[in-house]
Write an enzyme that holds these catalytic residues in place. Structure first.
Site, PDB file in Angstrom:
ATOM      1  CD  GLU A 176     -13.861  10.696  21.977  1.00 41.02           C
ATOM      2  OE1 GLU A 176     -13.633   9.708  22.692  1.00 41.02           O
ATOM      3  OE2 GLU A 176     -14.961  11.282  21.983  1.00 41.02           O
ATOM      4  CD  GLU A 295     -17.808  10.662  18.742  1.00 36.91           C
ATOM      5  OE1 GLU A 295     -18.173  10.345  19.890  1.00 36.91           O
ATOM      6  OE2 GLU A 295     -16.818  10.159  18.165  1.00 36.91           O
TER       7      GLU A 295
HETATM    8  O1  AHR Z   1     -20.162   7.511  20.246  1.00 41.57           O
HETATM    9  C1  AHR Z   1     -19.639   6.624  21.187  1.00 41.57           C
HETATM   10  C2  AHR Z   1     -18.177   6.899  21.513  1.00 41.57           C
HETATM   11  O2  AHR Z   1     -18.074   8.116  22.187  1.00 41.57           O
HETATM   12  C3  AHR Z   1     -17.245   7.068  20.341  1.00 41.57           C
HETATM   13  O3  AHR Z   1     -16.772   5.859  19.867  1.00 41.57           O
HETATM   14  C4  AHR Z   1     -16.127   7.875  20.913  1.00 41.57           C
HETATM   15  O4  AHR Z   1     -15.487   8.666  19.964  1.00 41.57           O
HETATM   16  C5  AHR Z   1     -16.786   8.679  22.017  1.00 41.57           C
HETATM   17  O5  AHR Z   1     -16.100   8.619  23.196  1.00 41.57           O
END
Ligand code: AHR
Length: 509
Positions: A176, A295
């Site tokens: 990110e 994610e």
């Molecule tokens: O999964 C939790 C967090 O969410 C992760 O560390 C990050 O990549 C995202 O913002």
């Protein structure tokens, strides 16, 4: 006043979307909260193995047949020094984890995690720190993990008791990096350049290494989707995947709107697909880049509380963070999202549920106590077990609704997969209506004789939407056998109860 909805659909053996990459059912686990410590790793627990890993958790993990797991972060990776986690455990430094304002003991590092992954039967997908570090640490990390012997880093690994290299094939280039919250956050061009050079260094180790470059943190970021364009313009020819992240919630308790967010996700995937095509054309590139949705999950039940806590607390060790009690509605949502990944499997090759244990997870644990499956465990498990093979095109003609944020949404959410051996078909079907059953007539043409193997169902009663599996009651929401669908000639006929998720498996004879 409730009635009965009617929907028709057609599937034909010749009309396929794509071969599904098994890694569509991957997971993510971060050094965060109680995911690693007191999640998978708890040396004092009655079920712990000789390496300190909980066997009850391993068993639940194995039940998901996860192909790959992304590790060690997440936001955590952007200030992580992987070398802190190697060598004798008693010599490892305790550090402050700046991402989650916690204490990191480094008792689990790459070798412990590799050991756990092997026990779980999962391939590792490792992320390198491009926040506070760069090419040098990334190349050292790959050398430590993948080079056989005779060099500083490979011999160091061997001196730590690991003779054979891990041969890790998938490497993520940071996390990110578009997010202002990210340690070492960058501008798109700056990151694109660094990702390009890091990817070249990582791939220099050969053996089919693939890399994932960071796309936007989600589709609501102000720099989306220009971030993707700019980043890919810098590194298109040297990377294999671009990452997408998205978390979901239903704080307004508007279930139909919640379900419609799956359509929004489809557009997100489509938009990034278009950016990929644009950059490929602009650069006259020969290679293809695919999407790694590394994610995704539901994350909202405790979000405000968590934010308050971790902004103020005093660097605790393994604090309970993002521990969501998922309910039935979340399970149906997750089933729908996985359907969307199947329908988009021509673009999305890898996807990781975020995360795996305790932190926004299908598996929860009590420190010193039990481990249990949350409601979302089941749709994820069904998709992972039966969603492998070829994604089939399903054309649907059925009733639709308008949600607050989305117009013209199908009540019937359906995906279908022909198994790799061609001997079975699985249909994942959701009736999104909150109170009306749906009469479904789904034709399956060109397959020959079909027989019902099994029908599993979750839901069927909107009054249970907010019922969760908790520590006190871990088994309230579970799949059960369905009885209202039949295979007649070349069609699945029958009723999908209101507000339900079904997995229908057929043999092709
Ligand atoms: O999964 C939790 C967090 O969410 C992760 O560390 C990050 O990549 C995202 O913002």
């Amino acid at each position: 006043m409730t009635g009965c909805l009617k929907a028709r659909g057609t599937i034909h053996r010749d009309f396929t979307i794509s071969k599904i990459d098994n890694r569509l059912y991957s997971a993510f686990i971060e050094h965060m909260g109680r995911a690693i410590y007191n999640g998978i790793y708890e040396p004092g627990h009655p079920t712990a193995n000789e390496h300190g890993f909980r066997k009850d958790v391993l068993e639940l993990v194995r039940g998901l047949d996860i192909p790959a797991i992304r590790y060690p972060g997440g936001n955590f990776v952007s200030a992580y020094k992987w070398e802190d986690g190697i060598g004798p455990q008693e010599d490892r430094p305790v550090r402050l984890d700046l991402a989650w304002r916690s204490k990191e003991t480094n008792q689990v590092g790459i070798n412990e995690f590799a050991n756990w992954s092997k026990e779980a039967g999962i391939d590792m997908m490792l992320a390198v720190n491009l926040g506070t570090r760069g090419i040098e640490e990334a190349r050292n990390f790959v050398e430590y993990c993948n080079h056989p012997s005779g060099t500083y880093w490979s011999d160091l690994r061997r001196s730590h008791g690991v003779a054979d290299p891990y041969g890790v094939k998938m490497w993520c280039l940071g996390n990110e990096m578009d997010g202002p919250w990210q340690i070492g956050h960058m501008e798109a061009k700056e990151y694109g350049r660094l990702a390009d050079e890091t990817s070249k260094a990582v791939k220099a180790f050969g053996n089919g290494i693939e890399t994932v470059v960071c796309g936007s943190s989600n589709d609501q970021m102000p720099t989306y989707p220009d971030w993707e364009r700019q980043v890919l313009e810098e590194c298109y020819e040297n990377v294999d995947y671009i990452s997408l992240h998205k978390y979901f919630g239903n704080s307004s308790h508007d279930t139909l709107n919640y379900f419609a967010k799956i359509e929004e996700t489809g557009r997100y995937i489509q938009s990034i697909g278009s950016v990929i095509d644009y950059v490929k054309a602009k650069k006259r590139a020969k290679n293809d880049i695919y999407i790694c949705f590394d994610e995704w999950n539901v994350w909202y039940h405790n979000r405000e509380e968590d934010n308050k806590n971790w902004n103020s607390w005093d660097w605790p060790e393994a604090p309970a963070l993002l521990e969501e009690d998922y309910n039935l509605e979340d399970a149906i949502f997750v089933g729908g999202l996985l359907n969307e990944f199947i329908r988009r499997s021509d673009r999305v090759k890898i996807a990781c549920i975020a995360q795996l244990v305790n932190v926004i997870a299908p598996i929860r644990t009590q420190t010193g106590g039990a481990a249990w499956a949350t409601t979302i465990y089941y749709p994820y498990q069904f998709a992972s077990l039966y969603g492998r093979g070829t994604a089939l095109n399903v054309s649907v003609d059925g009733p639709r609704y308008n949600a607050k944020s989305e117009q013209d949404v199908n009540y019937l959410d359906v995906a279908a997969v022909l198994a790799s051996d061609g001997k079975s078909i699985t249909v994942f079907a959701i009736n999104r209506s909150l109170n009306e059953p749906m009469e479904m007539n789904l034709s399956l043409l060109g397959f020959g004789h079909l027989k019902l193997i099994d029908h599993q169902i979750m839901g069927g009663d909107y009054l249970q939407a907010r019922v969760a599996n908790t520590f006190a009651e871990p088994n309230r929401i579970k799949p059960r056998k369905g009885s209202k669908l039949a295979v007649v000639d070349q069609a699945i006929l029958g009723e999908l109860p209101a507000f339900s998720y079904s997995v229908v498996r057929l043999s092709v004879e």
